[in-house]
Scaffold this motif. Structure first.
Motif, PDB file in Angstrom:
ATOM      1  N   GLU A 191       0.827  -1.207   0.000  1.00  8.94           N
ATOM      2  CA  GLU A 191       0.000   0.000   0.000  1.00  8.94           C
ATOM      3  C   GLU A 191       0.861   1.257   0.000  1.00  8.94           C
ATOM      4  O   GLU A 191       0.607   2.217  -0.715  1.00  8.94           O
ATOM      5  N   ARG A 192       1.879   1.207   0.842  1.00  7.94           N
ATOM      6  CA  ARG A 192       2.739   2.392   0.984  1.00  7.94           C
ATOM      7  C   ARG A 192       3.392   2.725  -0.355  1.00  7.94           C
ATOM      8  O   ARG A 192       3.379   3.882  -0.793  1.00  7.94           O
ATOM      9  N   VAL A 193       3.935   1.711  -1.016  1.00  5.43           N
ATOM     10  CA  VAL A 193       4.587   1.977  -2.292  1.00  5.43           C
ATOM     11  C   VAL A 193       3.559   2.457  -3.307  1.00  5.43           C
ATOM     12  O   VAL A 193       3.797   3.406  -4.067  1.00  5.43           O
ATOM     13  N   LYS A 194       2.409   1.822  -3.297  1.00  3.89           N
ATOM     14  CA  LYS A 194       1.373   2.217  -4.240  1.00  3.89           C
ATOM     15  C   LYS A 194       0.976   3.676  -4.021  1.00  3.89           C
ATOM     16  O   LYS A 194       0.851   4.459  -4.956  1.00  3.89           O
ATOM     17  N   ASP A 195       0.810   4.043  -2.780  1.00  4.52           N
ATOM     18  CA  ASP A 195       0.376   5.404  -2.483  1.00  4.52           C
ATOM     19  C   ASP A 195       1.409   6.446  -2.890  1.00  4.52           C
ATOM     20  O   ASP A 195       1.071   7.473  -3.461  1.00  4.52           O
ATOM     21  N   PHE A 196       2.635   6.169  -2.561  1.00  5.77           N
ATOM     22  CA  PHE A 196       3.610   7.252  -2.688  1.00  5.77           C
ATOM     23  C   PHE A 196       4.375   7.253  -4.012  1.00  5.77           C
ATOM     24  O   PHE A 196       5.007   8.239  -4.343  1.00  5.77           O
ATOM     25  N   PHE A 197       4.294   6.162  -4.745  1.00  2.81           N
ATOM     26  CA  PHE A 197       4.960   6.162  -6.049  1.00  2.81           C
ATOM     27  C   PHE A 197       3.974   6.576  -7.124  1.00  2.81           C
ATOM     28  O   PHE A 197       3.649   5.833  -8.035  1.00  2.81           O
ATOM     29  N   ASP A 198       3.544   7.803  -6.965  1.00  5.88           N
ATOM     30  CA  ASP A 198       2.622   8.379  -7.933  1.00  5.88           C
ATOM     31  C   ASP A 198       3.456   9.041  -9.015  1.00  5.88           C
ATOM     32  O   ASP A 198       4.363   9.818  -8.708  1.00  5.88           O
ATOM     33  N   PRO A 199       3.179   8.751 -10.270  1.00  4.71           N
ATOM     34  CA  PRO A 199       4.002   9.328 -11.333  1.00  4.71           C
ATOM     35  C   PRO A 199       3.839  10.838 -11.464  1.00  4.71           C
ATOM     36  O   PRO A 199       4.634  11.486 -12.142  1.00  4.71           O
ATOM     37  N   LEU A 200       2.815  11.374 -10.832  1.00  9.98           N
ATOM     38  CA  LEU A 200       2.651  12.826 -10.823  1.00  9.98           C
ATOM     39  C   LEU A 200       2.649  13.290  -9.379  1.00  9.98           C
ATOM     40  O   LEU A 200       2.178  12.583  -8.489  1.00  9.98           O
ATOM     41  N   PRO A 201       3.159  14.494  -9.150  1.00 13.88           N
ATOM     42  CA  PRO A 201       3.258  14.941  -7.762  1.00 13.88           C
ATOM     43  C   PRO A 201       1.888  15.166  -7.146  1.00 13.88           C
ATOM     44  O   PRO A 201       0.938  15.505  -7.845  1.00 13.88           O
ATOM     45  N   PHE A 202       1.802  14.961  -5.879  1.00 15.05           N
ATOM     46  CA  PHE A 202       0.562  15.246  -5.167  1.00 15.05           C
ATOM     47  C   PHE A 202       0.923  15.722  -3.777  1.00 15.05           C
ATOM     48  O   PHE A 202       2.055  15.542  -3.321  1.00 15.05           O
ATOM     49  N   TYR A 203      -0.036  16.342  -3.136  1.00 14.46           N
ATOM     50  CA  TYR A 203       0.224  16.856  -1.795  1.00 14.46           C
ATOM     51  C   TYR A 203      -0.379  15.944  -0.751  1.00 14.46           C
ATOM     52  O   TYR A 203      -1.528  15.536  -0.860  1.00 14.46           O
TER      53      TYR A 203
END
Ligand code: MGD
Ligand code: MGD
Ligand code: SF4
Ligand code: SF4
Ligand code: SF4
Ligand code: SF4
Ligand code: SF4
Ligand code: MO
Lengths: 326, 965, 244
Positions: free
Chosen positions: B760-772
């Motif tokens: 889950e952690r990798v899925k959440d934070f490895f977003d190809p576009l930046p997010f806040y």
């Protein structure tokens, strides 16, 4: 300003010494104008002048502690044209020298008559030397006062009241010492000196109180706006560029704070003026020498406190730049 | 007194001038050291040095007081028999004995399990050598300060534009018209930044500072934009949205030089979901890094076409379908979708910056970039062969540092910044951001860590670089279960792109034996028992903690330091280093050189004084150890010592036999006729010395810009072995690399898979576009109980912990206070100057509070690392630094307990492992009236150590050469 | 009054408060003509030392309209220096040739009177030598013929990374210093005392940007190429209401 003990002792001691000289000369003069029937003997004046010289000498001695390099103190006599401090440095030995001469002519009884007045009294050498000495002593008050009065950057000092007070307080303390001395010597001048001392003490109380009140009331006209040249209604200092101390925080700041100032102010009003006034008054009435001696001592201590307050109240303009450290 | 006009300074004693390079900080300015009677009389900036051009800073000018510091160590020390760690009780030993103790120990480790040596270095400027040593030794457990410093800045930018701020690139203030500085107090480019900033301001440039605090640089900004800490991501996304919506982006730049127009697979069912569409029919040349096989949607023919093919124009906006039915969108469209709801009003609620201000900032940036274009008459050719008559620049420049980096959401915020800069078209162009050699690098750069435990073998060099740049999940350094191999868990699924390691977790992990216990912790130039550790009080306990059998949990600690720091007290073996004025050093292109925008620069230090006492340059220690241990790079084929000493090593070492690449790039070749590549030159040091200790190669003007895509430059760089590939470095507006990790986490990608609890952690934070996202720590913290953000700042006149020993600098920062907005005092009933408790969920400190209006009211801050442990640094036990100063680190945790499925992870960015220093939340309450006016915690005063220079006396009236005339 | 008056012009517009001028001054002067500049308790509690130049910080206004001002200050070499005439020994003097105010340590008795007569708080007393010290404008550097001409400047000026310290003759209208004062509204500190400080300060200057609405629309807006512009206006128009 940080009260330097050397300067406290210097100014109070020579103030009393000068005052004593002036008192002796006045006493002598009272005879001349016929206020007293009997002239004191030469020894009285000689010993009195010697006491004054001791006070002046102690003051001078104290002053050396103020100098970091006293071995070149002689240089301080070179700038009399511009520096009140230099003038003091010259005048103080002159007053002391005159004091020695005054004591000498009295002690050795060298009193050729220089002039005879219509009332059969005459001006002899001792009286003439006395006048010169007293004049120099009075001038020295002005010079000493001017050292402080001309420091424009300390609003509390920069007024003629500083000079007035130096004269008044110096004379008051000198006359009180003179009264005590006269009482010990059972001199008929005791009453005169005591009366003068009482008046002078009360005058000094008035003028000094006025200055106190004036300083207390006056608002500082100096602002950070012109100190740093930024025209903003709210300017605060955040740091003074260092967290420790420096000459600028040590010399111009007052150790102790408001409480100490209040205590010492009360102390100097009480010991410098009120208490001595009462003691002189009673001493005058009873002729009790011990009381007059106590008055002189109390007044001296009171004036030491006064001088402390005088310095401590001096808020130098430069302090604008040294308000906060973070 | 002598007449000052006719008398000469030389009358006080004969003096000589030597040049070298400053190391009062990592800026590395050229200096001229004036000596009189063997003592340092004056250190001035070297006017002939490209970096500082003659100026010097407060620290540099105080080098004299560092040289004569009371904290100098002058003898090798061994912990006294019977004494405990931390007591600072040592006995002096000889270097011979020190080398024997250490050499034997290391030889044994190397022969059994090399990873039991953990070599970590702090503000080290010789990572090329320390890294080489670690690799040769065979341990993966090596890193420098980068992981707790600013790896987010390095990784966030390099994974986006192939270069970064920090020491890798910067704002071109000579030509910029608008300059936006985000979260920077001082940074590494200390003097050059000041030189440039004042020129910029004087030439009428507009300077905006985005920072919760207004000090230093921000003080002279035309506009101060106070922001709540940790929320810049939201601001940047709102700026991006505004620029996209208003059409204020540089379309041409985006299409040609970024992947904005490249098509992304939008088929959620596909294993390629979210990856760029590639044309399989394009044959990649062998050794090619990134073949030109991506597609875009050609606007002119309304068909998919190989991106950048002649005569086509990609679309930025839209949704399309490929002939095979695959749904695709240009990356730009995805970005547009991403920021659709990131309105200025949304950002206002998060950042505290009024929406109107955000809008105006976006407009100022966009309009300046568009309407104040610079065109330099410089012809150049891009990587695809298109020729240009001019170099165009959009004069909006940015600079940012740890204000963005030191948060757990920093990686994405920094990606957003890289994207904003790209939208404005200001990458490696005049007036914008400009690279410094050896950047730009391919995205990501080529160096890779070993791929698994097999990379670590007894008596063999490491099978990979200790630090590298994963390009996809298979580059992770994990075992078959997906568990970390490194002691700091770098390159594991917990922090996959931790390209600088996680030094801040080494002690905790080693103490806990997680993932395994180590034998020797070898620290160089890092104050890990104090200001460079989080949770300092506990970390100090870990250093002294023992097993039940009485043995230390961390069996052996070696500290190499020049001064008596807090960490020295915890050593079993202390190796006294020299000062920067006493040693040879190189600032190499293999590390982080001092390059300029116009070309590579590297530099050297040449001793101006002999080493004090028995102190020995750590460089020499490493050469000696390498030779004793017979590490291949340090010995001849027959095992005999290869290099006489460090200078000899620098001259003769080549990355591979005959490669012609060494530590120094100038005056290579037998007689110094070559540069960058060439045979060793025995007179190289002399040639550097003659050239004011640096080598500067100025690129031809046409190679100085657009280097990501500049054919001339790329070819030149490959020819001179600066890079392996000459392919264009297209900006990753959209990060395929991140998407690959996400696909793995979603189980859609073959190869290495994250352990279940990390998916889950990798899925959440490895977003190809930046997010806040709010900083991770805030997820766990009751933010109403801890309403304030607490941060530190660098003081310009102090370098970390190491300047309190400096008699002059310590008078400027004798102690530190907590700066708070007056409203914080009002709300908590304390006044200016009150002693207060600062509490976080992790710990507390007592300190003095000072009011300031120059801080965002929800933020409190202090100067970094001014507080000291009593007795350290040659200071008396009651020195203000220890009694009045304090360290904020005590309230910052190195771990976040139970963050993922009940497990503890490092308090770090989940992508890069960057230490999240500035995420901590605190409350501030007045100290009780009966508490002492003294900071808390206090530690037992440290005694001096044998051989320490010391200083007794209440007065120092320094006059160099003493013979006062 | 001298025809030449050397001085520093300090540009508050670019001073970032880095203290380079503070310590470079100390290192140059402590081992030079004006030195040493002693430090008391250098490594103990409450250190204190002689510095000729200090950088202070002031804050104006309240959040968020706060201005932070870094403010370096050393002796201002007043044209009419009140510190000079009060000195009883003549140790404090103003040089005829160039207006620099100096202290001759061999004459100084350490009475501190001059420091009382300086409103700016820039004189510092050396407890060891027992003499008053202060900024010398690096008089021992600026005329030193053995230095290359461009290095014949005060140490603080050479050090200042922001170039915020300009050195020159303010009486020479063509000097960099005089031009900087003239063109940037240079001002003296506390002019009301009539001390005529030679050092001047340059105020903060702000660059603002004016945006016109049409700049945000523009015919060459890239969104147009993408077929997204101009957006048809929403809502009603005159057409919905009028029937000419
Ligand atoms: N709260 C908080 N903590 C922080 C930060 C923060 O912002 N806030 N910043 C973090 C960052 S970014 C960093 S980089 C770290 C810095 O932290 P460190 O890298 O640990 O830096 P220092 O503690 O200053 O210095 C480390 C040691 O180097 C020694 N040293 C100095 N010169 C020499 C030399 O020539 N040779 C040798 N061998 N040793 C020498 C010093 O004596 C000192 O003991 O701090 C981190 N800690
Ligand atoms: N004089 C000096 N120079 C140094 C150092 C030193 O110790 N002393 N250390 C060196 C080292 S190792 C490093 S890593 C660099 C670091 O250089 P900087 O990045 O300049 O260092 P910091 O002091 O961490 O500055 C961070 C700035 O960001 C602000 N800030 C904090 N949080 C946020 C936020 O969320 N958003 C925004 N916009 N701003 C924020 C802080 O107020 C501060 O001004 O400096 C180097 N240079
Ligand atoms: S910026 Fe750093 S390297 Fe440059 S002079 Fe200052 S301390 Fe030395
Ligand atoms: S600034 Fe002060 S010390 Fe300097 S010349 Fe003016 S009055 Fe004298
Ligand atoms: S301290 Fe020295 S320079 Fe100052 S007034 Fe006294 S004698 Fe003159
Ligand atoms: S001019 Fe010289 S003495 Fe004066 S502040 Fe500058 S460096 Fe110090
Ligand atoms: S060196 Fe320059 S920028 Fe730094 S504090 Fe001094 S005047 Fe200001
Ligand atoms: Mo750092």
């Amino acid at each position: 300003m940080k009260p330097a003990f050397s300067v406290l002792f210097l100014t109070t001691l020579i103030g009393a010494g000068q005052g004593l000289l002036v008192a002796l000369v006045t006493g002598q003069w009272y005879f001349v104008i016929g206020a007293t029937p009997r002239q004191e003997n030469g020894a009285f004046y000689a010993v009195g002048a010697a006491i004054a010289l001791v006070l002046l000498g102690l003051g001078l001695f104290a002053s050396f502690f103020h100098l970091a390099n006293p071995q070149r103190a002689w240089r301080a006599a070179t700038r009399w044209r511009t520096s009140w401090l230099s003038r003091e440095v010259i005048l103080l030995p002159v007053v002391m020298g005159l004091g020695v001469v005054y004591a000498g002519v009295h002690g050795f009884g060298i009193r050729p008559v220089l002039m005879t007045f219509s009332n059969q009294k005459s001006l002899d050498l001792t009286m003439a030397v006395g006048f010169v000495t007293a004049g120099a002593a009075l001038l020295l008050y002005v010079v000493t006062g001017m050292i402080y009065a001309c420091v424009r950057f300390i609003r509390e000092w920069a007024s003629s009241w500083t000079v007035v007070n130096f004269v008044a307080m110096g004379l008051a303390s000198g006359f009180t010492v003179a009264a005590a001395y006269a009482a010990i010597s059972s001199s008929p001048l005791t009453e005169f000196f005591a009366a003068d001392a009482l008046v002078l003490t009360l005058v000094a109380l008035a003028t000094r109180s006025y200055q106190l009140w004036r300083n207390w009331r006056a608002k500082s006209p100096f602002t950070l706006k012109s100190a740093i040249g930024v025209h903003h209604p709210q300017i605060r200092q955040l740091t003074q560029g260092f967290c420790g101390t420096s000459f600028n925080t040590k010399e111009f700041f007052v150790p102790g704070g408001k409480g100490k100032m209040a205590v010492l102010t009360a102390a100097f009003v009480a010991f410098g003026f009120l208490l001595p006034a009462v003691m002189i008054g009673v001493g005058w009435a009873t002729g009790d020498a011990a009381l007059l001696i106590a008055a002189a001592l109390a007044q001296y201590l009171g004036l030491l406190a006064e001088r402390w307050v005088f310095f401590a109240q001096g808020n130098h303009v430069q302090n604008l730049y040294y308000q906060a450290r973070a | 007194m002598k007449d000052p006009v006719t008398s000469r300074d030389t009358e006080f004693g004969p003096s000589e001038v030597k040049t070298t390079t400053c190391y009062m900080c990592a800026c590395r300015c050229g200096i001229r050291v004036h000596l009189r009677g063997g003592e340092v009389r004056y250190i001035e900036g070297n006017p002939d040095h490209p970096l500082n051009q003659g100026v010097i800073c407060a620290k540099g000018a105080s080098g004299i007081m560092k040289q004569y510091s009371p904290a100098r160590l002058t003898r090798p020390l061994k912990r006294k028999e019977g004494a405990e760690r931390g007591e600072n009780a040592f006995e002096p030993i000889s270097w011979d004995e020190a080398f024997t103790i250490l050499g034997d120990r290391l030889a044994h480790i190397r022969a059994t399990d090399p990873k039991k040596l953990a070599l970590f270095t702090g503000r080290d400027q010789m990572q090329a050598l320390t890294g080489l040593f670690a690799k040769q030794f065979g341990t993966p457990n090596y890193a420098a300060h980068g992981g707790f410093c600013s790896v987010n800045m390095a990784a966030g930018m390099i994974y986006t534009i192939g270069g970064s701020f920090w020491e890798f690139g910067g704002p071109d203030l000579d030509r910029a018209k608008l300059f936006v500085m985000i979260g920077t107090a001082e940074d590494h480019h200390s003097n050059p930044m000041k030189i440039a900033l004042s020129k910029f301001k004087r030439s009428g440039g507009r300077f905006i500072a985005i920072n919760p605090v207004r000090t230093g640089y921000a003080a002279i900004a035309d506009e101060w934009v106070p922001i709540r800490p940790g929320t810049d991501g939201a601001l940047l996304l709102a700026l991006i949205r505004e620029i996209v919506e208003m059409g204020l982006f540089d379309r041409e730049f985006l299409i040609r030089f970024t992947n904005a127009a490249e098509l992304v697979n939008m088929d959620p069912a596909s294993d390629e979901f979210g990856l760029l569409i590639r044309d399989p029919s394009v044959t990649a040349e062998p050794g090619c890094f990134d073949p030109e096989n991506r597609l875009w949607w050609d606007r002119l023919t309304d068909r998919p076409t190989i991106a950048r093919s002649e005569g086509s124009d990609g679309r930025l906006i839209g949704a399309f379908e490929l002939p095979d039915g695959t749904a695709v969108k240009p990356a730009f469209q995805l970005l547009k979708d991403r920021v659709k709801d990131c309105t200025p009003e949304w950002a206002e609620g998060i950042t505290g910056i009024p929406a109107a201000t955000i809008r105006r900032l976006a407009h100022e940036m966009g309009v300046t970039a568009r309407d104040h274009k610079i065109e330099l008459p410089i012809a150049w050719t891009d990587a695809w062969g298109r020729e240009y008559d001019t170099i165009v620049g959009n004069p909006v420049a940015f600079h940012s540092m740890r204000g963005l980096a030191a948060h757990s959401n920093g990686f994405h915020a920094i990606r957003a910044l890289g994207i904003l800069m790209s939208l404005l078209g200001t990458i490696d162009r005049p007036g914008g951001f400009r690279h410094k050699a050896p950047f730009p690098r391919p995205i990501p750069p080529c160096a890779k860590p070993p791929k698994g435990p097999e990379g670590v073998k007894p008596n063999e060099p490491l099978g990979g670089m200790p630090l590298g740049w994963p390009a996809d999940p298979n580059d992770l350094f994990v075992d078959a279960e997906g568990e970390p191999v490194r002691i700091d868990k770098a390159f594991s699924w917990e922090y996959p792109l931790s390209v600088h390691g996680l030094m801040h977790n080494v002690i905790t992990n080693a103490w806990r034996g997680d993932p395994y216990p180590i034998d020797t912790l070898f620290l160089f130039m890092a104050n890990m028992a104090w200001n460079s550790s989080m949770n300092t009080v506990e970390v100090r306990k870990m250093l002294t903690d023992k097993h039940e059998n009485g043995e230390y949990k961390i069996p052996f600690i070696v500290v190499t330091d020049a001064f008596q720091s807090e960490t020295v007290a915890f050593a079993d073996l202390v190796l006294p280093d020299t000062t920067y004025l006493e040693r040879h050093d190189v600032m190499s292109l293999l590390d982080r050189p001092i390059s300029e925008f116009d070309g590579p620069v590297d530099s050297v230090r040449i001793p101006v004084l002999p080493p004090l006492g028995e102190s020995k340059p750590f460089q020499e220690v490493l050469i000696e150890l390498g030779s004793r241990l017979r590490l291949p790079a340090f010995v001849n084929a027959d095992g005999s010592r290869k290099y006489r000493d460090y200078p000899d090593f620098i001259v003769h070492f080549e990355t591979e036999p005959g490669s012609g690449i060494g530590f120094l790039s100038g005056w290579r070749g037998k007689s110094g006729e070559k540069f960058l590549v060439g045979e060793p030159n025995p007179s190289q040091w002399e040639m550097y010395a003659r050239n004011h200790n640096h080598f500067h190669y100025e690129l031809p003007r046409s190679y100085q810009y657009m280097r990501n895509w500049n054919r001339g430059y790329l070819t030149w760089a490959r020819h001179h072995r600066l890079v392996r590939f000459a392919e264009p470095i297209v900006i990753h507006l959209y990060s395929e690399v991140l998407q690959k990790f996400r696909l793995a986490a979603e189980g859609k990608r073959k190869g290495k898979q994250p352990p279940a609890h990390l998916r889950e952690r990798v899925k959440d934070f490895f977003d190809p576009l930046p997010f806040y996202f709010p900083p991770l720590e805030w997820h766990q913290t009751n933010t109403s109980a801890f309403p304030l953000a607490a941060i530190t700042q660098r003081p310009m006149a102090m370098y970390h912990s190491w300047d309190s020993q400096n008699a002059w600098l310590r008078q400027i920062h004798t102690h530190n206070a907590l700066f708070v907005h007056p409203s914080v005092g009002a709300a908590n009933n304390f006044g200016d100057g009150a002693w207060v408790w600062v509490e976080s969920p992790w710990g507390k400190v007592r300190c003095q509070a000072r009011f300031t209006e120059a801080v965002e009211p929800g933020t409190v801050w202090t100067w970094n690392a001014v507080g000291k442990a009593s007795g350290a640094w040659g200071l008396s036990p009651d020195a203000n630094e220890s009694r009045h100063g304090f360290l904020l680190n005590h309230v910052i945790s190195e771990e976040l307990p139970a963050l993922i499925s009940g497990r503890t992870v490092s308090n770090s960015d989940p992508v890069t492992g960057q230490a999240a220093w500035y995420d901590v939340r605190v409350r501030v309450t007045p100290a009780a009236a009966d508490e002492p006016a003294e900071s808390w915690p206090q530690f037992t005063p440290l005694p001096q150590v044998p051989g320490q220079t010391g200083f007794t006396g209440t007065l120092r009236a320094f006059f160099a050469g003493k013979a006062r005339g | 009054m001298s025809k030449k008056q050397l001085a520093l012009v300090i540009d508050l517009n670019v001073c970032v408060g880095c203290h380079a001028c503070v310590t470079s001054c100390k290192e140059w002067n402590t081992s030079g003509w004006a030195g040493p500049m002693p430090d008391q308790n250098p490594y103990d509690a409450d250190p204190s030392g002689v510095f000729f130049n200090r950088v202070q910080t002031f804050e104006c206004g309240t959040f968020p309209n706060t201005e932070t001002i870094h403010f370096p200050k050393s002796c201002l070499h007043c044209e009419d220096p009140p510190c000079v005439p009060v000195c009883p020994t003549g140790a404090s003097y103003k040089r005829e040739e160039d207006g620099i105010v100096l202290v001759d340590y061999d004459k100084c008795i350490g009475c501190k009177y001059c420091s009382w007569s300086c409103p700016y708080g820039v004189r510092e007393f050396d407890e060891v030598q027992g003499v008053m010290k202060k900024c010398t404008l690096c008089v021992d550097r600026i005329y030193d013929q053995t230095l290359p001409p461009e290095r014949r400047k005060p140490a603080c000026v050479l050090a200042c990374p922001a170039g915020a310290r300009i050195f020159g003759d303010i009486k020479d209208p063509d000097s960099e210093a005089a031009i900087a004062i003239r063109e940037n509204g240079g001002y003296p500190l506390m002019p009301e005392w009539g001390t005529q400080p030679a050092n001047h300060y340059l105020p903060r200057r702000k660059t603002k940007m004016t945006l016109h609405e049409d700049e945000l629309i523009r015919a060459d807006n890239p969104l147009k190429i993408e077929g997204e512009l101009p957006k048809p206006p929403d809502g009603s128009s005159l057409d919905d209401y009028s029937s000419w």
